[in-house]
Design a protein around this motif. Structure first.
Motif, PDB file in Angstrom:
ATOM      1  N   GLN A 298       0.963  -1.272   0.106  1.00  0.00           N
ATOM      2  CA  GLN A 298      -0.161  -0.005  -0.007  1.00  0.00           C
ATOM      3  C   GLN A 298       0.821   1.335   0.208  1.00  0.00           C
ATOM      4  N   VAL A 299       2.184   1.162   0.335  1.00  0.00           N
ATOM      5  CA  VAL A 299       2.943   2.345   0.096  1.00  0.00           C
ATOM      6  C   VAL A 299       3.941   2.155  -0.954  1.00  0.00           C
ATOM      7  N   LEU A 300       3.915   3.004  -1.847  1.00  0.00           N
ATOM      8  CA  LEU A 300       4.970   2.940  -3.108  1.00  0.00           C
ATOM      9  C   LEU A 300       6.037   4.005  -3.195  1.00  0.00           C
ATOM     10  N   TYR A 301       7.350   3.540  -2.908  1.00  0.00           N
ATOM     11  CA  TYR A 301       8.311   4.810  -2.946  1.00  0.00           C
ATOM     12  C   TYR A 301       8.848   4.925  -4.322  1.00  0.00           C
ATOM     13  N   ILE A 302       8.924   6.077  -5.054  1.00  0.00           N
ATOM     14  CA  ILE A 302       9.229   6.236  -6.463  1.00  0.00           C
ATOM     15  C   ILE A 302      10.886   5.877  -6.714  1.00  0.00           C
ATOM     16  N   GLY A 303      11.429   5.944  -5.566  1.00  0.00           N
ATOM     17  CA  GLY A 303      13.088   5.486  -5.492  1.00  0.00           C
ATOM     18  C   GLY A 303      12.941   4.109  -5.692  1.00  0.00           C
ATOM     19  N   ASP A 304      12.178   3.018  -5.156  1.00  0.00           N
ATOM     20  CA  ASP A 304      11.957   1.609  -5.458  1.00  0.00           C
ATOM     21  C   ASP A 304      11.729   1.419  -6.928  1.00  0.00           C
ATOM     22  N   LEU A 305      10.635   2.235  -7.444  1.00  0.00           N
ATOM     23  CA  LEU A 305       9.766   1.681  -8.545  1.00  0.00           C
ATOM     24  C   LEU A 305      10.575   2.518  -9.609  1.00  0.00           C
ATOM     25  N   GLU A 306      11.376   3.441  -9.573  1.00  0.00           N
ATOM     26  CA  GLU A 306      12.248   3.949 -10.638  1.00  0.00           C
ATOM     27  C   GLU A 306      13.639   4.273 -10.042  1.00  0.00           C
ATOM     28  N   PRO A 307      14.507   2.979  -9.822  1.00  0.00           N
ATOM     29  CA  PRO A 307      15.729   3.047  -9.145  1.00  0.00           C
ATOM     30  C   PRO A 307      16.866   3.862 -10.287  1.00  0.00           C
ATOM     31  N   ASN A 308      16.656   3.639 -11.415  1.00  0.00           N
ATOM     32  CA  ASN A 308      17.622   4.459 -12.368  1.00  0.00           C
ATOM     33  C   ASN A 308      17.097   5.687 -12.947  1.00  0.00           C
ATOM     34  N   HIS A 309      16.054   6.009 -12.473  1.00  0.00           N
ATOM     35  CA  HIS A 309      15.270   7.305 -12.840  1.00  0.00           C
ATOM     36  C   HIS A 309      16.189   8.305 -12.715  1.00  0.00           C
ATOM     37  N   SER A 310      16.557   9.105 -13.994  1.00  0.00           N
ATOM     38  CA  SER A 310      17.511  10.402 -13.838  1.00  0.00           C
ATOM     39  C   SER A 310      16.634  11.458 -14.153  1.00  0.00           C
ATOM     40  N   ALA A 311      16.566  12.273 -13.246  1.00  0.00           N
ATOM     41  CA  ALA A 311      15.369  13.434 -13.042  1.00  0.00           C
ATOM     42  C   ALA A 311      15.509  14.402 -14.304  1.00  0.00           C
ATOM     43  N   TYR A 312      14.466  14.779 -14.942  1.00  0.00           N
ATOM     44  CA  TYR A 312      14.365  15.683 -16.038  1.00  0.00           C
ATOM     45  C   TYR A 312      14.118  17.102 -15.549  1.00  0.00           C
ATOM     46  N   LEU A 313      15.145  18.083 -15.586  1.00  0.00           N
ATOM     47  CA  LEU A 313      15.292  19.494 -15.119  1.00  0.00           C
ATOM     48  C   LEU A 313      14.625  20.377 -16.086  1.00  0.00           C
ATOM     49  N   THR A 314      13.793  21.254 -15.814  1.00  0.00           N
ATOM     50  CA  THR A 314      13.551  22.252 -16.887  1.00  0.00           C
ATOM     51  C   THR A 314      13.154  23.499 -16.240  1.00  0.00           C
ATOM     52  N   LEU A 315      13.581  24.798 -16.679  1.00  0.00           N
ATOM     53  CA  LEU A 315      13.147  26.044 -16.191  1.00  0.00           C
ATOM     54  C   LEU A 315      11.551  26.274 -16.328  1.00  0.00           C
ATOM     55  N   GLU A 316      10.992  26.260 -15.075  1.00  0.00           N
ATOM     56  CA  GLU A 316       9.561  26.610 -15.119  1.00  0.00           C
ATOM     57  C   GLU A 316       9.675  28.018 -15.346  1.00  0.00           C
ATOM     58  N   GLU A 317       8.168  28.239 -15.814  1.00  0.00           N
ATOM     59  CA  GLU A 317       7.920  29.840 -16.420  1.00  0.00           C
ATOM     60  C   GLU A 317       8.182  30.796 -15.023  1.00  0.00           C
ATOM     61  N   ASP A 318       7.754  30.160 -13.773  1.00  0.00           N
ATOM     62  CA  ASP A 318       8.112  31.124 -12.495  1.00  0.00           C
ATOM     63  C   ASP A 318       9.720  30.957 -12.453  1.00  0.00           C
ATOM     64  N   ASP A 319      10.440  30.028 -12.603  1.00  0.00           N
ATOM     65  CA  ASP A 319      12.034  30.380 -12.459  1.00  0.00           C
ATOM     66  C   ASP A 319      12.434  31.286 -13.598  1.00  0.00           C
ATOM     67  N   LEU A 320      11.927  31.133 -14.729  1.00  0.00           N
ATOM     68  CA  LEU A 320      12.480  32.510 -15.728  1.00  0.00           C
ATOM     69  C   LEU A 320      11.813  33.794 -15.390  1.00  0.00           C
ATOM     70  N   ARG A 321      10.611  33.760 -14.876  1.00  0.00           N
ATOM     71  CA  ARG A 321      10.224  35.293 -14.528  1.00  0.00           C
ATOM     72  C   ARG A 321      11.030  35.938 -13.153  1.00  0.00           C
ATOM     73  N   THR A 322      11.210  34.705 -12.218  1.00  0.00           N
ATOM     74  CA  THR A 322      11.930  35.288 -10.931  1.00  0.00           C
ATOM     75  C   THR A 322      13.383  35.785 -11.356  1.00  0.00           C
ATOM     76  N   LEU A 323      14.097  34.896 -12.466  1.00  0.00           N
ATOM     77  CA  LEU A 323      15.344  35.344 -12.677  1.00  0.00           C
ATOM     78  C   LEU A 323      15.525  36.642 -13.552  1.00  0.00           C
ATOM     79  N   SER A 324      14.445  36.771 -14.229  1.00  0.00           N
ATOM     80  CA  SER A 324      14.330  37.927 -15.366  1.00  0.00           C
ATOM     81  C   SER A 324      14.085  39.162 -14.406  1.00  0.00           C
ATOM     82  N   THR A 325      13.269  39.183 -13.493  1.00  0.00           N
ATOM     83  CA  THR A 325      12.730  40.166 -12.484  1.00  0.00           C
ATOM     84  C   THR A 325      14.176  40.610 -11.586  1.00  0.00           C
ATOM     85  N   ALA A 326      15.006  39.554 -11.169  1.00  0.00           N
ATOM     86  CA  ALA A 326      16.055  40.028 -10.450  1.00  0.00           C
ATOM     87  C   ALA A 326      16.947  40.633 -11.240  1.00  0.00           C
TER      88      ALA A 326
END
Length: 531
Positions: A298-326
């Motif tokens: 009944q308890v499912l941990y993503i690290g067990d289900l996808e042990p070879n998972h390589s996270a996909y990173l992207t600059l979200e719209e909020d990240d871009l807006r925050t950087l641009s404003t700064a």
């Protein structure tokens, strides 16, 4: 009780003195803070005193009451204006109403009538004060709304819609403690149950976890989130994640016994602080989706289900807006911190080289777009011969890449800062040149200048005073007085001719302003040569 401030303008001293003596100002809730004998003097006093009420005659020298009303409407739109007139003329009344005049009184003025007018104005001002200053009522409403505001805060936090630099400030505002450290997010779903029981069921599950959760050294927050229960759990260290999954398994079995509910829990990877809850909750939702494929558990941990998972990173719209404003408006430290935090995400996620390059290029592209939007050459920001083609393999390490990105962002920040400063300085210098060229014109005013500069009078007045420490009116008056003094010293021209040469059509008003500026009449100044 704080009295409302009144400014009185009338060219007849007897009327001013009569109004001052015959009105019981304190009893009516007012205080007379100033009086003026003409419209120009009244306007200057209004700029200094910011009165709540202005009492003005229509017929006055130098500037009549209607022109005064027009000026006050622009610079003191909240002030109440009462106009006196000896003319029972519809056109005067129509113009006064068009200038937002509150009351129109025919002369001769009697104390009872004016007192009634002031009483009505006080009621209006009291109502405005209540609407703006009833802080106790607002505080009570805020406290009543606090539980809802907290839920909205948690929802926005988990959705990734709160800028990282605002999380702690907003949490404190809602009396929530979310310290930095190792956290993870889990989502609890109930299997089955009718729609009529959904809300009650979610509340009972939330209360159940709050009551029965027990894991040494851990802090638990429970939140209603998108028809699930989100568990925000602070861990002492990442390795405690498996102790957590065991505790959640225990609670699921206990819920089935006590509540008759079959629960599933999806658990995201540990993250560093509330700013990364968004990523952990997405992983928790992904883990919970695996329940369809799982035969047991009944308890499912993503690290067990996808042990070879390589996270996909992207600059979200909020990240871009925050950087641009700064880069546009923030501090150097803020810009460097934001760029470094994005590179840190690459380090922690252990991305593959192609994925790291894609993320790197997203940051570079955001800076290129910001430079182009402000007319800045790319080579000025990124260095000679820069064409936009750059690879992560051009750098020997992530530290070197990070430093290059920080340097480029700070160079762009520096250029934009100079642009803002130069723009304000150039605007004021243009204004000074225009004034120096046109000060001798009697109809020179701020509207004429702003039409030439293509700026609004309100924005220009703020900008001009910030750069010169003088209002437009004071600056023009000072310039005219300097030229008048020079002409009095160096020529034998008559006073009325000098007045015309510097923009005054009324010699008497020129003498009045000159004496106010220098403490001497023009003739005495000339006789003493300004000594």
């Amino acid at each position: 009780m704080e009295f409302y401030r009144v400014l009185l303008a009338d060219d007849e001293e007897e009327i001013r003195e009569g109004i001052r003596r015959k009105i019981d100002w304190g009893k009516l809730g007012f205080t007379l803070v100033g009086s003026a004998e003409n419209g120009m003097e009244a306007l200057e006093l209004a700029e200094q005193l910011h009165p709540d009420v202005v009492l003005t005659d229509i017929k006055m020298p130098y500037m009549d009451g209607l022109e005064l009303c027009r000026q006050l409407k622009q610079f003191l739109p909240a002030s109440k204006i009462v106009v006196f007139s000896g003319f029972d003329d519809f056109e005067y009344a129509r113009q006064a109403i068009g200038m937002n005049v509150s009351e129109y009184i025919l002369k001769p003025i009697n104390a009872p009538e004016l007192s009634q007018v002031l009483s009505r104005l006080r009621e209006q001002l009291d109502q405005q004060r209540l609407e703006h200053e009833d802080m106790e009522n607002l505080r009570r409403k805020y406290e009543e709304s606090l539980p809802i505001l907290r839920e909205l805060f948690y929802t926005r936090l988990l959705d990734g819609r709160i800028p990282p630099d605002q999380i702690q400030e907003r949490a404190a505002r809602y009396e929530i403690e979310l310290p930095e450290g190792c956290w993870t997010v889990a989502l609890v779903l109930a299997d089955g149950g009718s729609s009529k029981r959904d809300e009650l069921q979610l509340l009972s599950i939330q209360a159940f976890f709050q009551r029965h959760f027990a894991l040494d050294g851990c802090i638990l927050y429970t939140v209603l989130y998108n028809e699930t229960i989100a568990l925000l759990i602070q861990l002492k260290q990442k390795s405690q994640i498996y102790g957590l999954t065991a505790e959640l398994e225990r609670l699921c079995m206990l819920a089935e016994s006590l509540l008759g509910l079959h629960l599933f829990v999806g658990v995201g990877r540990p993250c560093q602080g509330p700013a990364q809850f968004y990523e952990s909750v997405k992983e928790a939702a992904a883990a919970a989706d695996y329940r369809v494929l799982m035969d047991s558990g009944q308890v499912l941990y993503i690290g067990d289900l996808e042990p070879n998972h390589s996270a996909y990173l992207t600059l979200e719209e909020d990240d871009l807006r925050t950087l641009s404003t700064a880069v546009k408006l923030g501090s150097k430290e803020k810009v460097a911190q934001l760029v470094s935090s994005q590179v840190s995400r690459v380090r922690e996620a252990r991305l593959s080289l192609p994925q790291s390059h894609m993320f790197f290029m997203e940051i570079v592209t955001s800076l290129i777009r910001l430079a182009q939007a402000n007319g800045i050459e790319m080579e000025t920001v990124f260095g000679p011969n820069f064409t936009g083609m750059v690879s992560i393999t051009d750098f020997r390490s992530l530290d070197e890449m990070e430093q290059w990105l920080v340097d480029c962002a700070l160079e762009l920040w520096e250029i934009l800062s100079r642009q803002r400063s130069d723009s304000a300085w150039k605007t004021v210098e243009q204004a000074k040149i225009f004034i120096a060229t046109h000060y001798a014109e009697s109809d020179l005013n701020v509207e004429t200048l702003c039409a030439y500069l293509h700026l609004s009078p309100t924005y220009f007045s703020t900008l001009f005073k910030r750069e010169t420490q003088k209002s437009f009116t004071a600056y023009v008056t000072d310039l005219r007085m300097q030229h008048a003094a020079q002409l009095l010293r160096d020529t034998d021209e008559k006073t009325y001719l000098i007045a015309e040469r510097i923009g005054y059509t009324d010699p008497n008003y020129f003498s009045y302003v000159f004496k106010k500026h220098f403490g001497l009449t023009p003739s005495k100044y000339r006789a003493g040569q300004g000594s």
